[in-house]
Design an enzyme around this catalytic site. Structure first.
Site, mmCIF file in Angstrom:
data_model
loop_
_atom_site.group_PDB
_atom_site.id
_atom_site.type_symbol
_atom_site.label_atom_id
_atom_site.label_comp_id
_atom_site.label_asym_id
_atom_site.label_seq_id
_atom_site.Cartn_x
_atom_site.Cartn_y
_atom_site.Cartn_z
ATOM 1 N N GLY A 147 0.802 -1.211 0.000
ATOM 2 C CA GLY A 147 0.000 0.000 0.000
ATOM 3 C C GLY A 147 0.836 1.262 0.000
ATOM 4 O O GLY A 147 2.075 1.234 -0.116
ATOM 5 N N PHE A 148 0.154 2.379 0.143
ATOM 6 C CA PHE A 148 0.765 3.708 0.099
ATOM 7 C C PHE A 148 1.884 3.836 1.134
ATOM 8 O O PHE A 148 3.056 4.038 0.794
ATOM 9 C CB PHE A 148 -0.340 4.743 0.304
ATOM 10 C CG PHE A 148 0.108 6.128 0.670
ATOM 11 C CD1 PHE A 148 1.142 6.750 -0.003
ATOM 12 C CD2 PHE A 148 -0.542 6.837 1.676
ATOM 13 C CE1 PHE A 148 1.548 8.039 0.326
ATOM 14 C CE2 PHE A 148 -0.164 8.119 2.005
ATOM 15 C CZ PHE A 148 0.884 8.721 1.342
ATOM 16 N N ALA A 162 -1.708 -3.532 7.667
ATOM 17 C CA ALA A 162 -2.868 -4.040 6.943
ATOM 18 C C ALA A 162 -4.158 -3.611 7.639
ATOM 19 O O ALA A 162 -4.359 -3.896 8.817
ATOM 20 C CB ALA A 162 -2.804 -5.567 6.861
ATOM 21 N N TYR A 182 -14.519 2.919 11.715
ATOM 22 C CA TYR A 182 -13.092 2.846 11.381
ATOM 23 C C TYR A 182 -12.237 3.270 12.565
ATOM 24 O O TYR A 182 -11.275 2.579 12.940
ATOM 25 C CB TYR A 182 -12.789 3.733 10.173
ATOM 26 C CG TYR A 182 -11.314 3.949 9.943
ATOM 27 C CD1 TYR A 182 -10.501 2.915 9.481
ATOM 28 C CD2 TYR A 182 -10.714 5.182 10.216
ATOM 29 C CE1 TYR A 182 -9.142 3.105 9.286
ATOM 30 C CE2 TYR A 182 -9.364 5.377 10.022
ATOM 31 C CZ TYR A 182 -8.577 4.327 9.564
ATOM 32 O OH TYR A 182 -7.234 4.514 9.386
ATOM 33 N N LYS A 223 -9.356 1.190 14.817
ATOM 34 C CA LYS A 223 -7.957 1.595 14.992
ATOM 35 C C LYS A 223 -7.619 1.670 16.474
ATOM 36 O O LYS A 223 -6.516 1.280 16.887
ATOM 37 C CB LYS A 223 -7.697 2.935 14.310
ATOM 38 C CG LYS A 223 -7.902 2.939 12.802
ATOM 39 C CD LYS A 223 -7.170 1.810 12.111
ATOM 40 C CE LYS A 223 -5.673 2.030 12.030
ATOM 41 N NZ LYS A 223 -4.988 0.956 11.245
ATOM 42 N N ASN A 258 -2.796 13.041 9.221
ATOM 43 C CA ASN A 258 -3.237 12.983 7.823
ATOM 44 C C ASN A 258 -2.037 12.825 6.891
ATOM 45 O O ASN A 258 -1.389 13.808 6.517
ATOM 46 C CB ASN A 258 -4.044 14.236 7.478
ATOM 47 C CG ASN A 258 -5.297 14.349 8.326
ATOM 48 O OD1 ASN A 258 -5.227 14.683 9.515
ATOM 49 N ND2 ASN A 258 -6.434 14.055 7.739
#
Length: 385
Positions: free
Chosen positions: A20-21, A92, A197, A201, A226
């Site tokens: 991923g990013f 993940a 979400y 977390k 962010n």
């Protein structure tokens, strides 16, 4: 348990979500430092594009990393991925505040149950893992920290719906009702996640920290603010706001802003996030703690849109302010990063510098703008008003 402040060295590393990013940039940095790196990733189509359904790895992922396709909920595959590993970076997760409010089972299953499988393996199977670093999120805080002129420091929760329906956006003191000014949010601020979400977390970080401490696996949870930069998924309508706005502009559409656009966030460049992961791997001072990763510099959403429009050479007023609000949105939250600063972490990339690099990368990409469909889904469900 005694804690050494000397740097520690590891060789074999697993990065879940490593395609991923954030994960791919971390993989690059680990390889540059001579580590053996194994990437474990489910290649989620919403993140990587529909072609990933056939198991195609992204072109930007280094060929020097060992690649294992798999879901963290697949116990047998994850057991194989853990073989010989000394450090696990657990990245993940399904990402997206709005989507998590209606794909509830999927988010909880992937994020919480997936983390539970990893921890259960560490608790019950032979392994060599000595360090676990989990990517948490500033969303676990909910609203940030505030100060009331009359009551001092306060920790508001969600703004009342009647206030939001009146388009009265700013935070008020939960004690006296007077206006409250945002302050940098430190790790002592109580957690009050306002979306599914965010709850997942919080659960991820708390599970990892408690299990790690119980079994003597040095564990750190990084509360990422962010994050932005190259490789962020431009076609995922639930990714970060910089990528969403850039994807819109790439398709000739204006950025769309909720509320009045003056809500403040902390935008941290991907290279500084990688710096935070590396320093917490190598040092022990914040073991068994959750720490912020941000810049401490608040930026409004309107400022983000204006900066992007300037880079695309469009009028800086060419964005749409909806004056809508979404369920669970917070007003202001930006980091106090003094905790990780003890390790020498210092954000090096300013937002203006990071945006230049990001826009250069964006111009080389193709983005499928799915924002309108995602917004419509929220409106149909009463989650955007």
């Amino acid at each position: 348990m005694s804690v050494s402040t000397s740097a520690r060295t590891f060789q074999n590393i697993l990065v879940t979500g490593g395609a991923g990013f954030i994960g791919s940039h971390l993989v690059d940095a680990l390889l540059e430092r001579g580590h053996q790196v194994r990437v474990y990733d489910s290649l989620e189509p919403q993140v990587h594009g529909p072609s990933r359904e056939q198991g195609e790895w992204p072109a930007y992922l280094s060929s020097e990393a060992e690649r294992i396709p798999g879901d963290v909920r697949d116990r047998e595959a994850l057991r194989r991925a853990l073989q010989g590993v000394e450090v696990v970076f657990h990245l993940a997760a399904r990402v997206g505040v709005g989507q998590s409010m209606y794909e509830i089972e999927s988010y909880v299953d992937a994020n919480v149950c997936g983390t539970a499988v990893l921890l259960d393996l560490l608790a019950n199977e032979p392994h060599h893992v000595r360090k676990l670093i989990v990517a948490s999120s500033m969303s676990a805080y909910g609203e940030g920290k505030y100060e009331c002129a009359r009551c001092g420091v306060v920790y508001p929760q969600l703004r009342p719906e009647e206030q939001l329906r009146a388009r009265d956006w700013e935070m008020r003191c939960p004690r006296c009702g007077e206006p409250a000014a945002p302050l940098p949010t430190d790790e002592a601020k109580p957690l009050f996640p306002t979306s599914v979400y965010a709850i997942t977390k919080r659960d991820q970080e708390e599970m990892c920290l408690r299990v790690g401490q119980a079994y003597g696996i040095a564990t750190v949870a990084l509360r990422l603010f962010n994050v932005y930069g190259p490789r962020q998924a431009l076609s995922n309508p639930y990714t970060g706001v910089v990528a969403i706005f850039a994807g819109r502009l790439l398709n000739g559409k204006p950025p769309v802003i909720f509320e009045d656009g003056l809500q403040q966030r902390d935008f941290v460049h991907i290279s500084d996030v990688v710096q935070a992961f590396l320093v917490t791997m190598e040092r022990a001072e914040v073991d068994y703690q959750a720490v912020n990763v941000g810049t401490g510099r608040p930026i409004t959403i309107c400022q983000v849109a204006e900066a992007l429009l300037d880079h695309f050479q469009l009028p800086v007023s060419n964005f749409q302010i909806t004056h809508q609000f979404r369920a669970g949105d917070v007003r202001h939250c930006f980091a106090d990063a003094a905790g990780i600063g003890q390790l020498g972490y210092l954000p090096r990339v300013t937002f203006s510098e990071g945006l230049v690099e990001t826009v250069e990368w964006v111009r080389t990409q193709v983005a499928h703008d799915r924002f309108d469909a995602a917004r419509g889904e929220l409106e149909r469900r009463g989650l955007a008003v």
